[in-house]
Design a protein around this motif. Structure first.
Motif, PDB file in Angstrom:
ATOM      1  N   TYR A 285      37.681  51.080  39.850  1.00 49.78           N
ATOM      2  CA  TYR A 285      38.909  51.840  39.661  1.00 49.78           C
ATOM      3  C   TYR A 285      39.440  52.215  41.031  1.00 49.78           C
ATOM      4  N   ILE A 286      40.671  51.787  41.337  1.00 45.80           N
ATOM      5  CA  ILE A 286      41.281  52.065  42.642  1.00 45.80           C
ATOM      6  C   ILE A 286      42.208  53.264  42.460  1.00 45.80           C
ATOM      7  N   SER A 287      41.709  54.444  42.832  1.00 46.81           N
ATOM      8  CA  SER A 287      42.437  55.684  42.560  1.00 46.81           C
ATOM      9  C   SER A 287      43.770  55.741  43.289  1.00 46.81           C
ATOM     10  N   ALA A 288      43.870  55.144  44.473  1.00 48.60           N
ATOM     11  CA  ALA A 288      45.126  55.166  45.226  1.00 48.60           C
ATOM     12  C   ALA A 288      46.234  54.430  44.488  1.00 48.60           C
ATOM     13  N   LEU A 289      45.873  53.434  43.700  1.00 49.58           N
ATOM     14  CA  LEU A 289      46.859  52.656  42.934  1.00 49.58           C
ATOM     15  C   LEU A 289      46.951  53.109  41.482  1.00 49.58           C
ATOM     16  N   LYS A 290      45.996  53.973  41.076  1.00 52.19           N
ATOM     17  CA  LYS A 290      45.895  54.393  39.674  1.00 52.19           C
ATOM     18  C   LYS A 290      45.784  53.177  38.755  1.00 52.19           C
ATOM     19  N   ARG A 291      44.995  52.224  39.198  1.00 49.92           N
ATOM     20  CA  ARG A 291      44.774  50.979  38.461  1.00 49.92           C
ATOM     21  C   ARG A 291      43.290  50.616  38.526  1.00 49.92           C
ATOM     22  N   PHE A 292      42.834  49.887  37.541  1.00 48.69           N
ATOM     23  CA  PHE A 292      41.491  49.327  37.619  1.00 48.69           C
ATOM     24  C   PHE A 292      41.618  47.853  38.010  1.00 48.69           C
ATOM     25  N   ALA A 293      40.596  47.327  38.636  1.00 50.53           N
ATOM     26  CA  ALA A 293      40.572  45.918  39.020  1.00 50.53           C
ATOM     27  C   ALA A 293      39.251  45.319  38.569  1.00 50.53           C
ATOM     28  N   SER A 294      39.312  44.075  38.103  1.00 54.10           N
ATOM     29  CA  SER A 294      38.090  43.356  37.727  1.00 54.10           C
ATOM     30  C   SER A 294      38.228  41.910  38.174  1.00 54.10           C
ATOM     31  N   CYS A 295      37.106  41.313  38.547  1.00 54.25           N
ATOM     32  CA  CYS A 295      37.134  39.918  38.982  1.00 54.25           C
ATOM     33  C   CYS A 295      36.067  39.128  38.248  1.00 54.25           C
ATOM     34  N   SER A 296      36.285  37.815  38.217  1.00 53.94           N
ATOM     35  CA  SER A 296      35.395  36.945  37.447  1.00 53.94           C
ATOM     36  C   SER A 296      35.307  35.577  38.099  1.00 53.94           C
ATOM     37  N   THR A 297      34.256  34.838  37.731  1.00 54.40           N
ATOM     38  CA  THR A 297      34.125  33.453  38.185  1.00 54.40           C
ATOM     39  C   THR A 297      35.035  32.526  37.391  1.00 54.40           C
ATOM     40  N   ASP A 298      35.796  33.095  36.466  1.00 48.88           N
ATOM     41  CA  ASP A 298      36.790  32.361  35.681  1.00 48.88           C
ATOM     42  C   ASP A 298      37.914  31.864  36.597  1.00 48.88           C
ATOM     43  N   SER A 299      38.247  30.577  36.518  1.00 52.39           N
ATOM     44  CA  SER A 299      39.282  29.998  37.381  1.00 52.39           C
ATOM     45  C   SER A 299      40.700  30.323  36.921  1.00 52.39           C
ATOM     46  N   ILE A 300      40.866  30.768  35.670  1.00 51.21           N
ATOM     47  CA  ILE A 300      42.193  31.075  35.145  1.00 51.21           C
ATOM     48  C   ILE A 300      42.511  32.559  35.316  1.00 51.21           C
ATOM     49  N   SER A 301      41.698  33.408  34.713  1.00 48.35           N
ATOM     50  CA  SER A 301      41.865  34.863  34.864  1.00 48.35           C
ATOM     51  C   SER A 301      40.843  35.364  35.878  1.00 48.35           C
ATOM     52  N   SER A 302      41.110  35.067  37.138  1.00 48.81           N
ATOM     53  CA  SER A 302      40.121  35.352  38.180  1.00 48.81           C
ATOM     54  C   SER A 302      40.115  36.809  38.609  1.00 48.81           C
ATOM     55  N   PHE A 303      41.300  37.432  38.644  1.00 45.46           N
ATOM     56  CA  PHE A 303      41.416  38.806  39.131  1.00 45.46           C
ATOM     57  C   PHE A 303      42.467  39.535  38.307  1.00 45.46           C
ATOM     58  N   VAL A 304      42.102  40.698  37.802  1.00 46.97           N
ATOM     59  CA  VAL A 304      43.013  41.507  36.989  1.00 46.97           C
ATOM     60  C   VAL A 304      43.209  42.854  37.673  1.00 46.97           C
ATOM     61  N   LEU A 305      44.456  43.311  37.740  1.00 43.25           N
ATOM     62  CA  LEU A 305      44.778  44.613  38.322  1.00 43.25           C
ATOM     63  C   LEU A 305      45.838  45.258  37.438  1.00 43.25           C
ATOM     64  N   ASP A 306      45.460  46.321  36.715  1.00 47.46           N
ATOM     65  CA  ASP A 306      46.423  46.912  35.790  1.00 47.46           C
ATOM     66  C   ASP A 306      46.010  48.339  35.418  1.00 47.46           C
ATOM     67  N   ASP A 307      46.870  48.961  34.619  1.00 45.26           N
ATOM     68  CA  ASP A 307      46.630  50.316  34.147  1.00 45.26           C
ATOM     69  C   ASP A 307      45.444  50.319  33.187  1.00 45.26           C
ATOM     70  N   ILE A 308      44.691  51.411  33.229  1.00 47.36           N
ATOM     71  CA  ILE A 308      43.495  51.507  32.397  1.00 47.36           C
ATOM     72  C   ILE A 308      43.835  51.519  30.905  1.00 47.36           C
ATOM     73  N   ASN A 309      45.085  51.882  30.573  1.00 46.00           N
ATOM     74  CA  ASN A 309      45.506  51.889  29.169  1.00 46.00           C
ATOM     75  C   ASN A 309      45.536  50.483  28.569  1.00 46.00           C
ATOM     76  N   ARG A 310      45.595  49.446  29.426  1.00 42.06           N
ATOM     77  CA  ARG A 310      45.609  48.075  28.915  1.00 42.06           C
ATOM     78  C   ARG A 310      44.319  47.718  28.185  1.00 42.06           C
ATOM     79  N   LEU A 311      43.270  48.497  28.421  1.00 43.25           N
ATOM     80  CA  LEU A 311      42.009  48.230  27.729  1.00 43.25           C
ATOM     81  C   LEU A 311      42.036  48.702  26.281  1.00 43.25           C
ATOM     82  N   GLU A 312      43.047  49.492  25.941  1.00 42.70           N
ATOM     83  CA  GLU A 312      43.144  50.019  24.591  1.00 42.70           C
ATOM     84  C   GLU A 312      44.334  49.459  23.826  1.00 42.70           C
ATOM     85  N   ASP A 313      45.035  48.493  24.405  1.00 39.97           N
ATOM     86  CA  ASP A 313      46.133  47.833  23.687  1.00 39.97           C
ATOM     87  C   ASP A 313      46.070  46.330  23.933  1.00 39.97           C
ATOM     88  N   ASN A 314      47.074  45.614  23.465  1.00 42.00           N
ATOM     89  CA  ASN A 314      47.090  44.154  23.621  1.00 42.00           C
ATOM     90  C   ASN A 314      48.252  43.680  24.484  1.00 42.00           C
TER      91      ASN A 314
END
Length: 342
Positions: A285-314
């Motif tokens: 969780y990057i508090s300065a941006l008020k966003r969470f970030a996650s990364c993966s070895t996935d070549s398509i969705s490699s890096f996600v940066l968004d609001d934490i509310n996205r985890l509770e919606d579609n």
């Protein structure tokens, strides 16, 4: 000044060594080379480089440098690479300056307390600036809090029976004042302040997928609540909110000779969302941006940066792809950039 002169002399000798090697490899590829006493093989290259620069160069960097010359003598590597430093594609040969100097640092500070046993490794290390201490977690289950203020440390070891799962990450809950760690199948909450050896923590289980990383959401205004982010081996990101009441209301009886009380994972409202098609290697969780970030070895969705509310919606998330995925990332507030490593 003397150190700078010595370094320049060593660098000049190293560059001469590389030139001789390139000439040798070029002749070998054309069939014109005859072996003699001046032949430069890997052992000679390694020994000479270590003699010139000492412990400032690592074996893996020497090996990589040598391999580059052997595989493509026409493309001579930059000398910086022998120190593990690399120029970007738009880089080119840089003139010596304060910005491009190689700094050699031989002094290290060591913590004399041994917190892990043989064949164990540190899997997580978190600095807690407000409380002036550092939390570490070892793969085989040693959680340690190093307190800089009191010049002492607290440690807690825990072992399950034959179904022991390795720890994969740790963090600190600033409001509840607990250390949180994740294993392949459980979430561990350790009360490092407790003086009791037994029942000084909680284990949340079972988790259906293998947990690989954990991070705390740092948000002000909730003194009795902490939110935890976790990633697993199926590409899911979880959101777990803990309060002081949970430790009272949701605990089960401790098993005999156990250090922890147990809580059923089904008793928690734990939103999760599949953001990647492969392992979630790191989450933060990057508090300065008020966003969470996650990364993966996935070549398509490699890096996600968004609001934490996205985890509770579609709703769609902000993401980008990198061939072979992203293994690590960090955010620099001063430069306002996110750097990823694949």
């Amino acid at each position: 000044a003397l150190e700078l002169i010595d370094f320049k002399n060593a660098l000049e000798q190293f560059q001469n060594l590389v030139e001789k090697m390139i000439i040798q490899k070029t002749k070998e590829s054309s069939g014109l080379y005859t072996k003699d006493d001046d032949e430069i093989d890997y052992d000679k290259f390694h020994t000479t480089t270590q003699t010139l620069f000492g412990p400032a160069v690592k074996d893996q960097n020497i090996q990589a440098f040598f391999r580059k010359i052997v595989s493509n003598p026409d493309e001579k590597p930059e000398w910086l690479e022998i120190f593990g430093c690399f120029l970007g594609e738009s880089g080119g040969t840089s003139s010596p300056s304060k910005e491009s100097m190689v700094f050699l640092d031989s002094e290290k500070q060591q913590i004399t307390h041994s917190v892990v046993k043989r064949k164990d490794v540190i899997k997580g290390i978190v600095k807690v600036p407000l409380l002036h201490f550092t939390v570490t977690a070892s793969q085989r289950g040693v959680l340690t809090v190093f307190s800089k203020q009191r010049k002492s440390f607290f440690s807690c070891s825990f072992y399950f029976h034959q179904d022991t799962a390795w720890i994969t990450g740790c963090d600190f809950l600033p409001n509840l004042k607990y250390v949180v760690a994740v294993t392949e199948s459980t979430v561990i909450l350790w009360d490092y302040k407790s003086k009791e050896r037994q029942n000084n923590g909680f284990v949340i289980k079972p988790m259906k997928n293998c947990l690989l990383c954990v991070s705390t959401v740092t948000a002000s205004g909730h003194l009795a609540k902490d939110t935890i982010l976790m990633g697993d081996d199926k590409g899911y990101v979880y959101l777990l909110t803990m309060t002081n009441d949970d430790f009272i209301m949701k605990q089960s009886k401790a098993e005999k000779e156990s250090q922890f009380k147990f809580m059923d994972s089904e008793s928690f409202d734990m939103p999760k969302r599949k953001l990647h098609d492969d392992w979630v290697v790191k989450i933060k969780y990057i508090s300065a941006l008020k966003r969470f970030a996650s990364c993966s070895t996935d070549s398509i969705s490699s890096f996600v940066l968004d609001d934490i509310n996205r985890l509770e919606d579609n709703l769609p998330v902000k993401e980008f792809s990198v061939p072979k995925g992203v293994n690590a990332f960090t955010y620099c507030g001063k430069a306002k950039v996110i750097v990823t490593g694949g």
